[in-house]
Design an enzyme around this catalytic site. Sequence first.
Site, PDB file in Angstrom:
ATOM      1  N   MET A 110       0.817  -1.233   0.000  1.00 15.92           N
ATOM      2  CA  MET A 110       0.000   0.000   0.000  1.00 15.92           C
ATOM      3  C   MET A 110       0.845   1.275   0.000  1.00 15.92           C
ATOM      4  SD  MET A 110      -3.169  -0.783   2.561  1.00 15.92           S
ATOM      5  CE  MET A 110      -2.138  -0.879   4.004  1.00 15.92           C
ATOM      6  N   ILE A 111       1.883   1.295   0.812  1.00 17.48           N
ATOM      7  CA  ILE A 111       2.700   2.515   0.895  1.00 17.48           C
ATOM      8  C   ILE A 111       3.381   2.757  -0.442  1.00 17.48           C
ATOM      9  CG2 ILE A 111       4.710   3.587   2.005  1.00 17.48           C
ATOM     10  CD1 ILE A 111       3.950   1.994   4.557  1.00 17.48           C
ATOM     11  N   SER A 112       3.948   1.696  -0.986  1.00 18.70           N
ATOM     12  CA  SER A 112       4.660   1.827  -2.264  1.00 18.70           C
ATOM     13  C   SER A 112       3.744   2.324  -3.364  1.00 18.70           C
ATOM     14  CB  SER A 112       5.249   0.483  -2.681  1.00 18.70           C
ATOM     15  OG  SER A 112       6.259   0.126  -1.804  1.00 18.70           O
ATOM     16  N   ARG A 193       5.268 -10.516  20.021  1.00 22.10           N
ATOM     17  CA  ARG A 193       6.172  -9.473  19.497  1.00 22.10           C
ATOM     18  C   ARG A 193       7.536 -10.048  19.131  1.00 22.10           C
ATOM     19  NH1 ARG A 193       2.712  -7.044  21.694  1.00 22.10           N
ATOM     20  NH2 ARG A 193       2.329  -5.769  23.457  1.00 22.10           N
ATOM     21  N   ASN A 200      10.545 -10.509  10.845  1.00 24.09           N
ATOM     22  CA  ASN A 200      10.961  -9.343  10.058  1.00 24.09           C
ATOM     23  C   ASN A 200      12.470  -9.137  10.132  1.00 24.09           C
ATOM     24  OD1 ASN A 200       8.568  -8.677   8.839  1.00 24.09           O
ATOM     25  ND2 ASN A 200       7.832  -7.554  10.614  1.00 24.09           N
ATOM     26  N   VAL A 224      11.400   1.396   6.578  1.00 25.66           N
ATOM     27  CA  VAL A 224      10.018   1.782   6.896  1.00 25.66           C
ATOM     28  C   VAL A 224       9.294   0.614   7.569  1.00 25.66           C
ATOM     29  CG1 VAL A 224       7.829   2.577   5.897  1.00 25.66           C
ATOM     30  CG2 VAL A 224      10.009   3.357   4.910  1.00 25.66           C
ATOM     31  N   GLY A 225       9.527  -0.592   7.067  1.00 19.27           N
ATOM     32  CA  GLY A 225       8.836  -1.780   7.586  1.00 19.27           C
ATOM     33  C   GLY A 225       9.062  -1.927   9.081  1.00 19.27           C
ATOM     34  N   ASP A 254       5.825  10.456  12.274  1.00 18.42           N
ATOM     35  CA  ASP A 254       5.532  10.894  13.650  1.00 18.42           C
ATOM     36  C   ASP A 254       5.772  12.396  13.792  1.00 18.42           C
ATOM     37  OD1 ASP A 254       5.181   8.090  14.582  1.00 18.42           O
ATOM     38  OD2 ASP A 254       7.291   7.977  14.053  1.00 18.42           O
ATOM     39  N   HIS A 282       9.996   4.222  16.929  1.00 23.52           N
ATOM     40  CA  HIS A 282       8.717   4.402  16.222  1.00 23.52           C
ATOM     41  C   HIS A 282       7.721   3.410  16.833  1.00 23.52           C
ATOM     42  CE1 HIS A 282       5.733   5.073  13.154  1.00 23.52           C
ATOM     43  NE2 HIS A 282       5.707   3.778  12.890  1.00 23.52           N
TER      44      HIS A 282
END
Length: 443
Positions: A110-112, A193, A200, A224-225, A254, A282
């Site tokens: 979506m961001i891309s 978490r 990731n 960004v991820g 932010d 973040h």
Amino acid sequence: MAMAELSTPQTTSPFLNSSSRLRLSSKLHLSNHFRQLLLPPLHTTTPNSKISCSVSQNSQAPVAVQENGLVKTKKECYGVFCLTYDLKAEEETRTWKKLINIAVSGAAGMISNHLLFKLASGEVFGPDQPIALKLLGSERSIQALEGVAMELEDSLFPLLREVDIGTDPNEVFQDVEWAILIGAKPRGPGMERADLLDINGQIFAEQGKALNKAASPNVKVLVVGNPCNTNALICLKNAPNIPAKNFHALTRLDENRAKCQLALKAGVFYDKVSNMTIWGNHSTTQVPDFLNARINGLPVKEVITDHKWLEEGFTESVQKRGGLLIQKWGRSSAASTAVSIVDAIKSLVTPTPEGDWFSSGVYTDGNPYGIEEGLVFSMPCRSKGDGDYELVKDVEIDDYLRKRIAKSEAELLAEKRCVAHLTGEGIAYCDLGPVDTMLPGEV
Ligand SMILES: NC(=O)C1=CN([C@@H]2O[C@H](COP(=O)(O)OP(=O)(O)OC[C@H]3O[C@@H](n4cnc5c(N)ncnc54)[C@H](OP(=O)(O)O)[C@@H]3O)[C@@H](O)[C@H]2O)C=CC1
Ligand SMILES: O=C([O-])CC(=O)C(=O)O
């Protein structure tokens, strides 16, 4: 073979000169693409100059290019971007800057979907900066990635010279000068978490290694991820040949959110808010610094006298903005994230206005604020516009800020312990508490 004669600018075209020989699939293709390719908006045209090119009327997709008798193939390129243009001649004209290679991971996400079109439009690197986009996806997304490349083709961006798509970071990152790493697994229901950090983290360890091997040695990397600070740390630790200073975690969203909230409260337009630092992670422990921010050049506390709101309402609204947006939208912020990526890059490639600064998650190597070394921590930065930055060293930190910054620091240290196996720092030990490392979207 049909010969086409077309009018073109007298100055060297950004895409072709008279020696370029292109194989195109049809006459229609020629008319659609050539008109755009030959008439970039920045050039003055001289109507009488001509350019010749050879056109194959029965060839298939334009995947091979003949140049000096040699057929060149580009394995991962897409459609019209597989054509090779004579960029050397163009570089000599001084009208256009040298092509830069930009990698984007999670390119079908979506961001891309917002970001790529901004990059291609010239909004980020300027109207005289040709770019090549190297899009990294996976088997999951390869079809979608082709769809993205098709849309880029159809957008006829004069500055966009190449689009390559691929699933191997070692190939996609070849010679890239910028890498914007967006692709990451979203946290699923019930996922710990520690598991998210690990899954990731593996992605960013692999990409760090690939950057180390294949990218330009001075590549600038924006992670960004999520969790972006720790992913950036993993990435840089796996890329020892690239200066650690070249790695950033995106906290500009932010910063933008914080400016918006202050402007709203003060009743001013948001361009009046400056010197906005986001300290730390973040995550929901991030610290939006109202002590040093300014409104119309004045300290925020002089303009907004409701200090309780600053300490509680303001701070929490920024920390949890991502979560509120997910509640409304049903998905995390994509357009505003892409805008903030644009802002973050522009802050590095244009000089910072006198007296101001911007926030970025950077490696805490020799920082003046006593933040533990070896973390990726958001801090105030300035740039001369050369792609590099320096820390702003004289920002005041009071007890309120110090306490909160320490909390975000402790969280990042805990995240770091969880990924020690990925940073080459020993055996991972994960003691994250139930409310630690909440992403902004996880409230
Ligand atoms: N730092 C910040 O300010 C912000 C960060 N973010 C973060 O940016 C990231 C991308 O967001 P967005 O573009 O909206 O997300 P999308 O879900 O739209 O796209 C993410 C992409 O990540 C890739 N991906 C990589 N590994 C996996 C995996 N194991 N499982 C599933 N997908 C994977 C997928 O692409 P492929 O299959 O090609 O690998 C997918 O297209 C997220 O981590 C999000 O939390 C979001 C907003 C703000
Ligand atoms: O939590 C998320 O994925 C979204 C995010 O980072 C944000 O909105 O700041």
